[in-house]
Scaffold this motif. Structure first.
Motif, PDB file in Angstrom:
ATOM      1  N   ARG A 207       0.795  -1.227   0.000  1.00 21.36           N
ATOM      2  CA  ARG A 207       0.000   0.000   0.000  1.00 21.36           C
ATOM      3  C   ARG A 207       0.832   1.284   0.000  1.00 21.36           C
ATOM      4  N   PHE A 208       2.173   1.152  -0.040  1.00 20.96           N
ATOM      5  CA  PHE A 208       3.041   2.326   0.081  1.00 20.96           C
ATOM      6  C   PHE A 208       2.684   3.420  -0.925  1.00 20.96           C
ATOM      7  N   HIS A 209       2.454   3.029  -2.159  1.00 19.92           N
ATOM      8  CA  HIS A 209       2.158   4.022  -3.206  1.00 19.92           C
ATOM      9  C   HIS A 209       0.851   4.757  -2.936  1.00 19.92           C
ATOM     10  N   SER A 210      -0.035   4.148  -2.153  1.00 24.51           N
ATOM     11  CA  SER A 210      -1.351   4.751  -1.941  1.00 24.51           C
ATOM     12  C   SER A 210      -1.380   5.738  -0.772  1.00 24.51           C
ATOM     13  N   PHE A 211      -0.453   5.609   0.194  1.00 32.69           N
ATOM     14  CA  PHE A 211      -0.520   6.496   1.362  1.00 32.69           C
ATOM     15  C   PHE A 211       0.641   7.477   1.456  1.00 32.69           C
ATOM     16  N   PHE A 212       1.763   7.201   0.769  1.00 33.82           N
ATOM     17  CA  PHE A 212       2.934   8.065   0.909  1.00 33.82           C
ATOM     18  C   PHE A 212       2.626   9.513   0.536  1.00 33.82           C
ATOM     19  N   TRP A 213       2.081   9.718  -0.651  1.00 36.52           N
ATOM     20  CA  TRP A 213       1.833  11.080  -1.115  1.00 36.52           C
ATOM     21  C   TRP A 213       0.659  11.732  -0.390  1.00 36.52           C
ATOM     22  N   LEU A 214      -0.240  10.914   0.139  1.00 29.28           N
ATOM     23  CA  LEU A 214      -1.335  11.481   0.932  1.00 29.28           C
ATOM     24  C   LEU A 214      -0.800  12.120   2.205  1.00 29.28           C
ATOM     25  N   VAL A 215       0.114  11.428   2.871  1.00 33.26           N
ATOM     26  CA  VAL A 215       0.709  11.958   4.097  1.00 33.26           C
ATOM     27  C   VAL A 215       1.559  13.191   3.804  1.00 33.26           C
ATOM     28  N   VAL A 216       2.384  13.114   2.769  1.00 36.49           N
ATOM     29  CA  VAL A 216       3.232  14.242   2.393  1.00 36.49           C
ATOM     30  C   VAL A 216       2.371  15.463   2.044  1.00 36.49           C
ATOM     31  N   GLY A 217       1.313  15.238   1.262  1.00 37.94           N
ATOM     32  CA  GLY A 217       0.436  16.338   0.859  1.00 37.94           C
ATOM     33  C   GLY A 217      -0.313  16.941   2.028  1.00 37.94           C
ATOM     34  N   GLN A 218      -0.830  16.085   2.923  1.00 43.77           N
ATOM     35  CA  GLN A 218      -1.577  16.606   4.074  1.00 43.77           C
ATOM     36  C   GLN A 218      -0.659  17.365   5.024  1.00 43.77           C
ATOM     37  N   ASN A 219       0.544  16.856   5.233  1.00 45.01           N
ATOM     38  CA  ASN A 219       1.485  17.542   6.102  1.00 45.01           C
ATOM     39  C   ASN A 219       1.887  18.904   5.524  1.00 45.01           C
ATOM     40  N   PHE A 220       2.070  18.959   4.212  1.00 42.35           N
ATOM     41  CA  PHE A 220       2.379  20.235   3.548  1.00 42.35           C
ATOM     42  C   PHE A 220       1.216  21.206   3.728  1.00 42.35           C
ATOM     43  N   MET A 221      -0.017  20.705   3.597  1.00 38.06           N
ATOM     44  CA  MET A 221      -1.191  21.540   3.789  1.00 38.06           C
ATOM     45  C   MET A 221      -1.245  22.080   5.217  1.00 38.06           C
ATOM     46  N   ALA A 222      -0.912  21.240   6.203  1.00 36.96           N
ATOM     47  CA  ALA A 222      -0.939  21.665   7.603  1.00 36.96           C
ATOM     48  C   ALA A 222       0.083  22.775   7.852  1.00 36.96           C
ATOM     49  N   LEU A 223       1.295  22.581   7.355  1.00 37.15           N
ATOM     50  CA  LEU A 223       2.332  23.601   7.520  1.00 37.15           C
ATOM     51  C   LEU A 223       1.936  24.900   6.824  1.00 37.15           C
ATOM     52  N   LEU A 224       1.353  24.768   5.631  1.00 37.61           N
ATOM     53  CA  LEU A 224       0.950  25.948   4.863  1.00 37.61           C
ATOM     54  C   LEU A 224      -0.193  26.690   5.558  1.00 37.61           C
ATOM     55  N   LEU A 225      -1.156  25.948   6.109  1.00 35.78           N
ATOM     56  CA  LEU A 225      -2.267  26.580   6.826  1.00 35.78           C
ATOM     57  C   LEU A 225      -1.759  27.346   8.047  1.00 35.78           C
ATOM     58  N   GLY A 226      -0.831  26.730   8.776  1.00 35.21           N
ATOM     59  CA  GLY A 226      -0.289  27.381   9.957  1.00 35.21           C
ATOM     60  C   GLY A 226       0.430  28.677   9.607  1.00 35.21           C
TER      61      GLY A 226
END
Length: 313
Positions: A207-226
């Motif tokens: 499942r690596f291909h399915s969750f890796f970019w989701l985590v990276v993208g969500q974390n980037f969104m969190a940092l950007l929102l902050g």
């Protein structure tokens, strides 16, 4: 839904995870004081901006993104669970490394941990229900917000109050044990995640291909929102860095405790939550090192505080 994934995880490991989580919160709380909460009342703008981004914008943005992108329900719920968690304790260390406002970071961590006793189960249930693709799955796993609330109080609020009381009663203990406890907690937590992954290595690779970019993208969104909210509200640069770290470094350990207690068969949720526990350390440390090389403006309040003047004066 792309097929549920089940994990190998036993009761003893769950008890150990709860102890690790409570120990981490206890260690961090040794240095907390009531003054950290009073500081938010006296200078509420910066902490309120961070808490708004953390408990409103991030969960709502995550829900909307998982809905629009039609993300697999298990993975989407994992993302919503992480977004519903408070800031992680390592945000304080990273704020310090980034030349951010450490006092405000500690205050926000304390306030968000306290607020999480109610907002974490509430946000998870609310946004999991609002997303039509996760709604049916949420019903299937029989979420009981009251039970989640009890667990959060047990592993978050109770250790925090015990830690604050212990730190006040035995101040010498704080000086001697704070740094070792942080290091030991980090090493043990990462080791626990590594063991969980090793027992489920086939699932991880599949499942690596399915969750890796989701985590990276969500974390980037969190940092950007902050950072975006802090800049929009014209906070000082040191405050912007503290808010960014607080929103971008989530307490994924709490997410794992909730997940293994109530959703032990939701493998997709574990993959998201556990990988968050690794990735946000990578992204947070990278950003901290970048900011460490960029001096604060000469008129920044944290520099005035360092020179012996009252912060936020």
């Amino acid at each position: 839904m792309s097929g549920a994934a089940s994990l190998q995880f036993d009761t003893a490991s769950l008890i150990l995870l709860n102890i690790i989580m409570a120990g981490m919160i206890f260690g961090v709380s040794l240095s907390l004081r009531l003054e950290d909460f009073r500081r938010i009342i006296r200078w509420p703008l910066a902490p309120m901006v961070g808490l708004f981004a953390q408990f409103v914008l991030l969960p709502a943005g995550t829900c909307l993104a998982t809905w629009l992108l039609r993300i697999d329900p298990e993975l989407a719920l994992g993302m919503i669970l992480v977004a519903a968690c408070p800031g992680g304790s390592f945000s304080n260390v990273m704020t310090w490394m980034a030349r951010g406002n450490l006092a405000m970071s500690v205050s926000m961590t304390a306030a968000s941990s306290l607020a999480a006793t109610v907002l974490t189960p509430l946000n998870f249930a609310l946004y999991g229900w609002l997303n039509p693709y996760t709604r049916d799955y949420l019903v299937q796993i029989s979420l009981e917000p009251g039970s989640v609330l009890g667990l959060v109080v047990l592993v978050l609020a109770l250790p925090m109050f015990i830690g604050m009381f212990t730190g006040r009663r035995f101040p010498g203990l704080v000086t001697r044990s704070e740094k070792p406890l942080r290091v030991i907690s980090l090493v043990v937590f990462i080791g626990f995640v590594a063991i969980a992954f090793s027992k489920n290595i086939d699932l991880f690779l599949e499942r690596f291909h399915s969750f890796f970019w989701l985590v990276v993208g969500q974390n980037f969104m969190a940092l950007l929102l902050g950072y975006g909210m802090a800049r929009l509200c014209r906070l000082a640069e040191s405050d912007r860095r503290a808010v960014t770290m607080e929103v971008g470094i989530q307490n994924s350990g709490l997410g794992l405790v909730i997940l293994f207690t109530f959703f032990p068969d939701a493998g997709g949720m574990l993959l998201i939550t556990a990988f968050w526990g690794v990735w946000h350390l990578v992204s947070g440390l990278t950003l901290a090192q970048f900011w460490a090389r960029r001096p604060l403006p000469a008129d920044d309040p944290s520099l005035l505080s360092a020179n012996g003047k009252e912060q936020y004066s």
